[in-house]
Write a protein that holds these residues in place. Sequence first.
Motif, PDB file in Angstrom:
ATOM      1  N   HIS A  28       0.794  -1.230   0.000  1.00 38.38           N
ATOM      2  CA  HIS A  28       0.000   0.000   0.000  1.00 38.38           C
ATOM      3  C   HIS A  28       0.825   1.278   0.000  1.00 38.38           C
ATOM      4  O   HIS A  28       1.501   1.594   0.971  1.00 38.38           O
ATOM      5  CB  HIS A  28      -0.970   0.039   1.184  1.00 38.38           C
ATOM      6  N   GLU A  39      -7.813   2.504  -3.531  1.00 36.03           N
ATOM      7  CA  GLU A  39      -8.176   2.703  -2.130  1.00 36.03           C
ATOM      8  C   GLU A  39      -9.446   3.535  -2.082  1.00 36.03           C
ATOM      9  O   GLU A  39      -9.433   4.708  -2.456  1.00 36.03           O
ATOM     10  CB  GLU A  39      -7.053   3.408  -1.353  1.00 36.03           C
ATOM     11  N   HIS A  49     -13.083   3.973   2.649  1.00 36.76           N
ATOM     12  CA  HIS A  49     -11.981   4.705   3.280  1.00 36.76           C
ATOM     13  C   HIS A  49     -12.452   5.276   4.621  1.00 36.76           C
ATOM     14  O   HIS A  49     -13.143   4.563   5.354  1.00 36.76           O
ATOM     15  CB  HIS A  49     -11.416   5.771   2.319  1.00 36.76           C
ATOM     16  N   HIS A  71      -9.630  -0.147   6.584  1.00 35.73           N
ATOM     17  CA  HIS A  71     -10.515   1.029   6.718  1.00 35.73           C
ATOM     18  C   HIS A  71     -11.980   0.654   6.956  1.00 35.73           C
ATOM     19  O   HIS A  71     -12.759   1.504   7.361  1.00 35.73           O
ATOM     20  CB  HIS A  71     -10.447   1.984   5.507  1.00 35.73           C
ATOM     21  N   HIS A 106      -3.423  -2.598   4.629  1.00 38.45           N
ATOM     22  CA  HIS A 106      -2.638  -1.805   5.589  1.00 38.45           C
ATOM     23  C   HIS A 106      -3.405  -1.678   6.917  1.00 38.45           C
ATOM     24  O   HIS A 106      -4.160  -0.748   7.119  1.00 38.45           O
ATOM     25  CB  HIS A 106      -2.202  -0.451   5.022  1.00 38.45           C
ATOM     26  N   ARG A 138      -9.038   1.069  13.569  1.00 39.61           N
ATOM     27  CA  ARG A 138      -8.478   0.663  12.272  1.00 39.61           C
ATOM     28  C   ARG A 138      -7.702  -0.664  12.373  1.00 39.61           C
ATOM     29  O   ARG A 138      -7.329  -1.255  11.366  1.00 39.61           O
ATOM     30  CB  ARG A 138      -7.547   1.766  11.736  1.00 39.61           C
ATOM     31  N   ASP A 190       1.911   2.221   3.579  1.00 43.67           N
ATOM     32  CA  ASP A 190       1.097   3.441   3.464  1.00 43.67           C
ATOM     33  C   ASP A 190       1.945   4.695   3.267  1.00 43.67           C
ATOM     34  O   ASP A 190       1.581   5.780   3.726  1.00 43.67           O
ATOM     35  CB  ASP A 190       0.163   3.610   4.681  1.00 43.67           C
TER      36      ASP A 190
HETATM   37 ZN   LIG Z   1      -5.432   4.088   4.005  1.00 45.48          ZN
END
Ligand SMILES: [Zn+2]
Length: 428
Positions: free
Chosen positions: A58, A164, A191, A234, A255, A266, A368
């Motif tokens: 990611h 994403e 997201h 997410h 991620h 998360r 990320d």
């Molecule tokens: Zn993200």
Amino acid sequence: MYGRLLSSSTTSGLLILFLFCTGCGAEKTESDLSGETEEQVVQRALDIHDRVLTIDTHADTPLRMIEPGFDMSVRHDPDETGSKVDYPRMKEGGLDAIFFAAFVAQEIRDGEGNTRAKTLCLQMIDSIIASTSRNSDMVGLALDPDHAYQLEKQGKRAIYIGIENGYPIGNDVSNVELFYNKGVRYITLVHSANNDLADSATDPDGTEHGGISDLGQKVVKEMNRLGIMVDVSHGNDSVFYDAIAMSKAPIIASHSNARAVTDHSRNMTDEMLKLMAENGGVVQLTMLDVYLRTAPPNPARDAALDSLRASMKSVTEMTAEERNSLREAYNAINEKYPSPPATVEHVVDHIDHIVEVAGIDHVGIGCDFDGGGGIQGVWDASEVMNITIELVRRGYSEEEIAKIWGGNLIRVFKEVQAVSEQLQAEAA
Ligand SMILES: [Zn+2]
């Protein structure tokens, strides 16, 4: 221990720091591992890092790639430009493959908003494709699991495409195939705010669909049919459980970290990690401070960050200048109200935990970068070998490291393709 120097250092500077600082304060120069010296441990780790296929699942780098004049073939200074990934730094860090995520921030959910989101998403995908063909001496566009190994043999980086936020799909499931044909191989359903497909883990309004919506279910089905990995990062907890139940193929979290180590919505609970193992999927560890360690309470810092966030417009609408001033404002807050940084040790604490709960076959890496990722010691793509050094320090074998750094993700990717072939054969 290493201070900010580490985060801005070049690879060689970093190695020097590692060689000389790792034992700082300790009298012993010998490692605990089979009598190796620190230098030998680091060298062994770097050799392993070089041999195994390394995949980061990611990066939001397409946000930079659509900036006029941004050149992926040139090395950027992360502290001056904020950029965390370019092709030279991937090479420096020994990062063999990456998923560039076309990220569209969640905005208004109507026909016009959906069209805008799709247009922007396609623009990012096209910028990835254009960048790979422009720099074909350094990288190659990768569509299948094996492409990463083939490109690695040629000394090139493999560039995969993800999306994403499923927002650009809008209400039209046929867009999933359009994106697949463009090269997209995973889609993160949602997201930071709810969309038409699924609920977010961080939407201030809470749950809307109770997990994945009816439309989201159709999208998951279509992703299974085409061979696109279903990404639950997410999503809220119900999204995870729904995805496990609905998907005919193993799923990924591109991620996400472990909630038992750092309590954040998360991150994934132990129950989810165990289910992920049963499902055959994989959780890709991410390099965001807040998901990696619990910082001591700091209301003044929180208030300053909140007001900065409130004044922000959507990242995709910012000019380069606005992005720079945002970064400066953020740095100023960091300086005024410092927070203890997350480190590589925190990252491997999460890996240790996931290995303990789900097993070695269900953990990977998704940094990320360019989406907020970057911690002390893994500040940008040039420093990812520090994860391997810490894994070696803690006794992980080469075989285990190969699984963490890419083998597990490739296994899931292949399984997703096999399920797709089967579904298409059944439908024929
Ligand atoms: Zn993200």
